[in-house]
Structure formats: structure tokens, C-alpha cells
Design a protein around this motif. Structure first.
Motif, PDB file in Angstrom:
ATOM      1  N   VAL A   1      -1.832   6.017   7.491  1.00 32.17           N
ATOM      2  CA  VAL A   1      -1.149   5.017   6.436  1.00 32.17           C
ATOM      3  C   VAL A   1       0.232   4.806   7.141  1.00 32.17           C
ATOM      4  CG1 VAL A   1      -0.707   4.551   3.925  1.00 32.17           C
ATOM      5  CG2 VAL A   1      -3.274   4.913   4.597  1.00 32.17           C
ATOM      6  N   VAL A   2       0.945   5.896   7.992  1.00 32.13           N
ATOM      7  CA  VAL A   2       2.271   5.813   7.531  1.00 32.13           C
ATOM      8  C   VAL A   2       2.757   4.876   9.309  1.00 32.13           C
ATOM      9  CG1 VAL A   2       4.102   6.644   8.680  1.00 32.13           C
ATOM     10  CG2 VAL A   2       3.026   7.787   6.874  1.00 32.13           C
ATOM     11  N   PRO A   3       1.562   4.055  10.225  1.00 29.56           N
ATOM     12  CA  PRO A   3       2.405   2.948  10.834  1.00 29.56           C
ATOM     13  C   PRO A   3       2.168   1.781  10.230  1.00 29.56           C
ATOM     14  CG  PRO A   3       0.529   5.022  11.845  1.00 29.56           C
ATOM     15  CD  PRO A   3       0.601   4.865  10.620  1.00 29.56           C
ATOM     16  N   LEU A   4       1.079   1.333   8.817  1.00 28.72           N
ATOM     17  CA  LEU A   4       0.996   0.780   8.784  1.00 28.72           C
ATOM     18  C   LEU A   4       1.906   0.176   7.928  1.00 28.72           C
ATOM     19  CD1 LEU A   4      -2.762   0.759   7.308  1.00 28.72           C
ATOM     20  CD2 LEU A   4      -1.437  -0.724   9.786  1.00 28.72           C
ATOM     21  N   LEU A   5       2.830   1.144   6.954  1.00 31.25           N
ATOM     22  CA  LEU A   5       3.771   0.850   5.911  1.00 31.25           C
ATOM     23  C   LEU A   5       5.041  -0.223   6.541  1.00 31.25           C
ATOM     24  CD1 LEU A   5       4.284   4.289   4.608  1.00 31.25           C
ATOM     25  CD2 LEU A   5       3.077   2.717   3.725  1.00 31.25           C
ATOM     26  N   PRO A   6       5.266   0.052   7.983  1.00 30.27           N
ATOM     27  CA  PRO A   6       6.633  -1.491   8.118  1.00 30.27           C
ATOM     28  C   PRO A   6       5.795  -2.822   7.768  1.00 30.27           C
ATOM     29  CG  PRO A   6       6.305  -0.189   9.797  1.00 30.27           C
ATOM     30  CD  PRO A   6       5.634  -0.119   9.025  1.00 30.27           C
ATOM     31  N   ARG A   7       4.836  -3.252   8.329  1.00 31.27           N
ATOM     32  CA  ARG A   7       3.815  -4.433   7.890  1.00 31.27           C
ATOM     33  C   ARG A   7       4.024  -5.110   6.592  1.00 31.27           C
ATOM     34  NH1 ARG A   7      -1.018  -4.875  11.621  1.00 31.27           N
ATOM     35  NH2 ARG A   7      -0.108  -5.784  13.329  1.00 31.27           N
ATOM     36  N   LEU A   8       3.806  -3.604   5.037  1.00 29.65           N
ATOM     37  CA  LEU A   8       4.405  -3.895   3.989  1.00 29.65           C
ATOM     38  C   LEU A   8       5.224  -3.883   3.107  1.00 29.65           C
ATOM     39  CD1 LEU A   8       0.637  -2.008   3.429  1.00 29.65           C
ATOM     40  CD2 LEU A   8       0.484  -4.731   3.905  1.00 29.65           C
ATOM     41  N   ARG A   9       5.252  -5.292   2.783  1.00 35.18           N
ATOM     42  CA  ARG A   9       6.710  -5.204   2.032  1.00 35.18           C
ATOM     43  C   ARG A   9       5.972  -4.420   0.690  1.00 35.18           C
ATOM     44  NH1 ARG A   9       5.479  -9.201   4.482  1.00 35.18           N
ATOM     45  NH2 ARG A   9       7.189  -9.995   6.240  1.00 35.18           N
ATOM     46  N   PRO A  10       7.512  -4.153  -0.214  1.00 35.27           N
ATOM     47  CA  PRO A  10       7.161  -3.797  -1.261  1.00 35.27           C
ATOM     48  C   PRO A  10       6.573  -4.479  -2.914  1.00 35.27           C
ATOM     49  CG  PRO A  10       9.141  -2.537  -0.822  1.00 35.27           C
ATOM     50  CD  PRO A  10       8.568  -3.368   0.331  1.00 35.27           C
ATOM     51  N   ALA A  11       6.687  -5.755  -2.454  1.00 31.93           N
ATOM     52  CA  ALA A  11       6.296  -6.426  -2.935  1.00 31.93           C
ATOM     53  C   ALA A  11       4.564  -7.022  -3.756  1.00 31.93           C
ATOM     54  CB  ALA A  11       6.824  -7.862  -2.932  1.00 31.93           C
ATOM     55  N   ARG A  12       4.279  -6.865  -1.610  1.00 35.88           N
ATOM     56  CA  ARG A  12       2.743  -6.704  -1.575  1.00 35.88           C
ATOM     57  C   ARG A  12       2.422  -5.497  -2.587  1.00 35.88           C
ATOM     58  NH1 ARG A  12       1.777  -8.813   4.927  1.00 35.88           N
ATOM     59  NH2 ARG A  12      -0.705  -9.143   3.741  1.00 35.88           N
ATOM     60  N   LEU A  13       2.572  -4.735  -1.756  1.00 39.86           N
ATOM     61  CA  LEU A  13       1.951  -3.060  -3.366  1.00 39.86           C
ATOM     62  C   LEU A  13       2.085  -3.598  -4.045  1.00 39.86           C
ATOM     63  CD1 LEU A  13       3.697  -0.626  -0.005  1.00 39.86           C
ATOM     64  CD2 LEU A  13       1.609  -2.400   0.454  1.00 39.86           C
ATOM     65  N   ARG A  14       3.007  -3.982  -5.115  1.00 38.02           N
ATOM     66  CA  ARG A  14       2.526  -4.446  -6.748  1.00 38.02           C
ATOM     67  C   ARG A  14       1.685  -4.628  -6.944  1.00 38.02           C
ATOM     68  NH1 ARG A  14       6.415  -3.613 -11.067  1.00 38.02           N
ATOM     69  NH2 ARG A  14       6.266  -4.878 -12.078  1.00 38.02           N
ATOM     70  N   PRO A  15       0.388  -4.294  -7.972  1.00 36.64           N
ATOM     71  CA  PRO A  15      -0.358  -5.434  -8.166  1.00 36.64           C
ATOM     72  C   PRO A  15       0.073  -6.705  -9.061  1.00 36.64           C
ATOM     73  CG  PRO A  15      -0.784  -3.415  -8.976  1.00 36.64           C
ATOM     74  CD  PRO A  15       0.505  -3.646  -8.802  1.00 36.64           C
ATOM     75  N   ALA A  16      -0.345  -8.169  -8.898  1.00 37.42           N
ATOM     76  CA  ALA A  16       0.186  -9.085  -9.583  1.00 37.42           C
ATOM     77  C   ALA A  16       0.357  -9.134 -11.567  1.00 37.42           C
ATOM     78  CB  ALA A  16      -0.315 -10.615  -9.020  1.00 37.42           C
ATOM     79  N   ARG A  17      -1.500  -8.318 -11.347  1.00 37.18           N
ATOM     80  CA  ARG A  17      -1.418  -8.196 -13.059  1.00 37.18           C
ATOM     81  C   ARG A  17      -0.365  -7.219 -13.295  1.00 37.18           C
ATOM     82  NH1 ARG A  17      -7.427  -8.968 -13.664  1.00 37.18           N
ATOM     83  NH2 ARG A  17      -7.773 -11.844 -12.193  1.00 37.18           N
TER      84      ARG A  17
END
Length: 95
Positions: free
Chosen positions: A77-93
Motif C-alpha cells: 500500500v505504501v507506494p500508492l500513498l503519494p497518489r492519494l491525498r488525505p481528503a480523498r481518503l476521508r469518507p464524504a458522509r
């Protein structure tokens, strides 16, 4: 003994070129086909992990097996983390 490169040896960037070409090919597929490919890759990974754990269970303690499974998952999973921003990981609801 170290063998010097010859004129027929391939440069080190060939594998990078193949990966980019594969990524370009996969990106042209429909989302459903890409999803099916991801499912097949995840099934293959889960199968390999299960077979590995069953083979190692006789020689390695259960706690160590759990740690190694978690460590390998983290490495995946670690190589994928730079592509993801913290806002994208937070559920919208969530508030």
C-alpha cells in the motif's frame, strides 16, 4: 567474475518501457474490464498469501505470521500513498 555488457545486452530501462506500455494498454480498457482485472489480481494475491501461510505455519509462530502478513500488506500500500491525498481518503458522509 563480472561480465562486461555486450552490444546485445538490453538497457535497464526496457522493463520501465514495458510497464508504461502495459499501463497505456490497460488505461484504454473499459472500467468494467479494469475492475475485473483488479479482482483477478487480488484473488491471485490472496491465494499466494494463503498458500504461503499454510506452508510456513508448521515452522513459524502464529503471531509472527500475522506480523509478516501485515508488513507485506503495508509494503503493497505504501507506494500508492503519494497518489492519494488525505481528503480523498476521508469518507464524504462523515461529519
Amino acid at each position: 567474475m563480472i561480465v562486461p555488457p555486450t552490444a546485445t545486452s538490453r538497457p535497464a530501462t526496457v522493463s520501465g518501457h514495458r510497464i508504461r506500455r502495459l499501463a497505456a494498454t490497460v488505461s484504454t480498457l473499459s472500467p468494467n474490464v479494469r475492475g475485473a482485472l483488479w479482482i483477478m489480481v487480488s484473488v491471485l494475491g490472496a491465494t499466494l498469501m494463503t498458500v504461503t501461510v499454510r506452508e510456513a505455519a508448521d515452522q513459524v509462530h502464529t503471531v509472527m505470521l500475522s506480523f509478516l502478513r501485515s508488513a507485506l500488506a503495508l509494503l503493497a500500500v505504501v507506494p500508492l500513498l503519494p497518489r492519494l491525498r488525505p481528503a480523498r481518503l476521508r469518507p464524504a458522509r462523515l461529519p
